[in-house]
Design a protein around this motif. Structure first.
Motif, PDB file in Angstrom:
ATOM      1  N   THR A  14     -20.510   7.326 -15.615  1.00 60.75           N
ATOM      2  CA  THR A  14     -21.933   7.109 -15.904  1.00 60.75           C
ATOM      3  C   THR A  14     -22.186   7.478 -17.352  1.00 60.75           C
ATOM      4  O   THR A  14     -22.053   8.629 -17.747  1.00 60.75           O
ATOM      5  CB  THR A  14     -22.851   7.960 -14.992  1.00 60.75           C
ATOM      6  N   THR A  17     -27.392   9.205 -17.439  1.00 60.28           N
ATOM      7  CA  THR A  17     -27.630   9.963 -16.223  1.00 60.28           C
ATOM      8  C   THR A  17     -28.511   9.140 -15.278  1.00 60.28           C
ATOM      9  O   THR A  17     -29.630   8.764 -15.646  1.00 60.28           O
ATOM     10  CB  THR A  17     -28.314  11.303 -16.537  1.00 60.28           C
ATOM     11  N   VAL A  19     -31.166   8.077 -12.576  1.00 60.29           N
ATOM     12  CA  VAL A  19     -32.432   8.655 -12.116  1.00 60.29           C
ATOM     13  C   VAL A  19     -32.908   7.870 -10.896  1.00 60.29           C
ATOM     14  O   VAL A  19     -32.517   6.733 -10.676  1.00 60.29           O
ATOM     15  CB  VAL A  19     -33.520   8.619 -13.220  1.00 60.29           C
ATOM     16  N   GLU A  25     -27.088  13.647  -6.255  1.00 61.54           N
ATOM     17  CA  GLU A  25     -27.552  14.453  -7.378  1.00 61.54           C
ATOM     18  C   GLU A  25     -26.483  14.407  -8.449  1.00 61.54           C
ATOM     19  O   GLU A  25     -25.340  14.804  -8.231  1.00 61.54           O
ATOM     20  CB  GLU A  25     -27.806  15.896  -6.959  1.00 61.54           C
ATOM     21  N   THR A  28     -25.603  16.008 -15.793  1.00 58.93           N
ATOM     22  CA  THR A  28     -25.969  15.325 -17.023  1.00 58.93           C
ATOM     23  C   THR A  28     -24.801  14.489 -17.534  1.00 58.93           C
ATOM     24  O   THR A  28     -23.672  14.953 -17.599  1.00 58.93           O
ATOM     25  CB  THR A  28     -26.380  16.343 -18.101  1.00 58.93           C
ATOM     26  N   ALA A  32     -28.880  11.770 -21.418  1.00 55.57           N
ATOM     27  CA  ALA A  32     -29.654  12.567 -20.453  1.00 55.57           C
ATOM     28  C   ALA A  32     -30.698  11.704 -19.753  1.00 55.57           C
ATOM     29  O   ALA A  32     -30.975  10.570 -20.148  1.00 55.57           O
ATOM     30  CB  ALA A  32     -30.322  13.739 -21.164  1.00 55.57           C
ATOM     31  N   LYS A  33     -31.294  12.261 -18.715  1.00 54.88           N
ATOM     32  CA  LYS A  33     -32.319  11.547 -17.941  1.00 54.88           C
ATOM     33  C   LYS A  33     -33.457  11.053 -18.822  1.00 54.88           C
ATOM     34  O   LYS A  33     -34.047  10.011 -18.571  1.00 54.88           O
ATOM     35  CB  LYS A  33     -32.890  12.452 -16.848  1.00 54.88           C
ATOM     36  N   GLU A  34     -33.758  11.798 -19.884  1.00 57.96           N
ATOM     37  CA  GLU A  34     -34.861  11.445 -20.777  1.00 57.96           C
ATOM     38  C   GLU A  34     -34.510  10.294 -21.717  1.00 57.96           C
ATOM     39  O   GLU A  34     -35.346   9.824 -22.475  1.00 57.96           O
ATOM     40  CB  GLU A  34     -35.277  12.663 -21.614  1.00 57.96           C
ATOM     41  N   SER A  38     -27.183  13.688 -24.739  1.00 52.29           N
ATOM     42  CA  SER A  38     -27.062  15.077 -24.270  1.00 52.29           C
ATOM     43  C   SER A  38     -26.057  15.803 -25.159  1.00 52.29           C
ATOM     44  O   SER A  38     -25.450  15.210 -26.052  1.00 52.29           O
ATOM     45  CB  SER A  38     -26.592  15.093 -22.808  1.00 52.29           C
TER      46      SER A  38
END
Length: 117
Positions: A14, A17, A19, A25, A28, A32-34, A38
């Motif tokens: 991946t 990350t 979402v 689960e 990171t 990152a998710k944002e 990262s």
């Protein structure tokens, strides 16, 4: 072990990350998710440029010719067990030995680059 079987690169499972996956689960990833790189991104960049690119230049011309397994009882299904030879009487430590050939033009086709049991 992947190199013994002819792996010539790394694939990141991946890159970003995931979402919105309540069934899993994830830790990171490089992104990152944002959506921002990262801390792993810089680490991966350093590893890729410092170690993998120079090694890759040599590996891309090699192909796996044979792989044998040692020190595994029983050996994995579908694999070849290492047997002693005049050149190699025993193996200690890691469980895989490989023999590769060069696919680089002008090297005469199959050219051993490592020795198997």
């Amino acid at each position: 072990m992947s190199l013994a079987y002819g792996c010539q690169g790394i694939q990141y499972v991946t890159y970003g990350t995931p979402v919105g996956r309540p069934d899993c689960e994830f830790g990171t990833a490089l992104i990152a998710k944002e959506g921002r790189p990262s801390r792993l991104y810089d680490d991966a960049t350093a590893i890729n440029t410092t170690y993998l690119q120079p090694i890759g230049r040599r590996l891309k011309h090699l192909g796996s010719e044979s792989v044998v397994h040692a020190n595994e009882d029983p050996p994995p299904v579908g694999t070849t067990r290492c047997t002693p030879s005049p050149q190699l009487r025993s193996v200690a430590g890691e469980r895989v030995s490989a023999r590769s050939r060069s696919s680089r033009p002008g090297t005469g086709g199959s050219s051993p680059r490592g020795e198997s049991c």
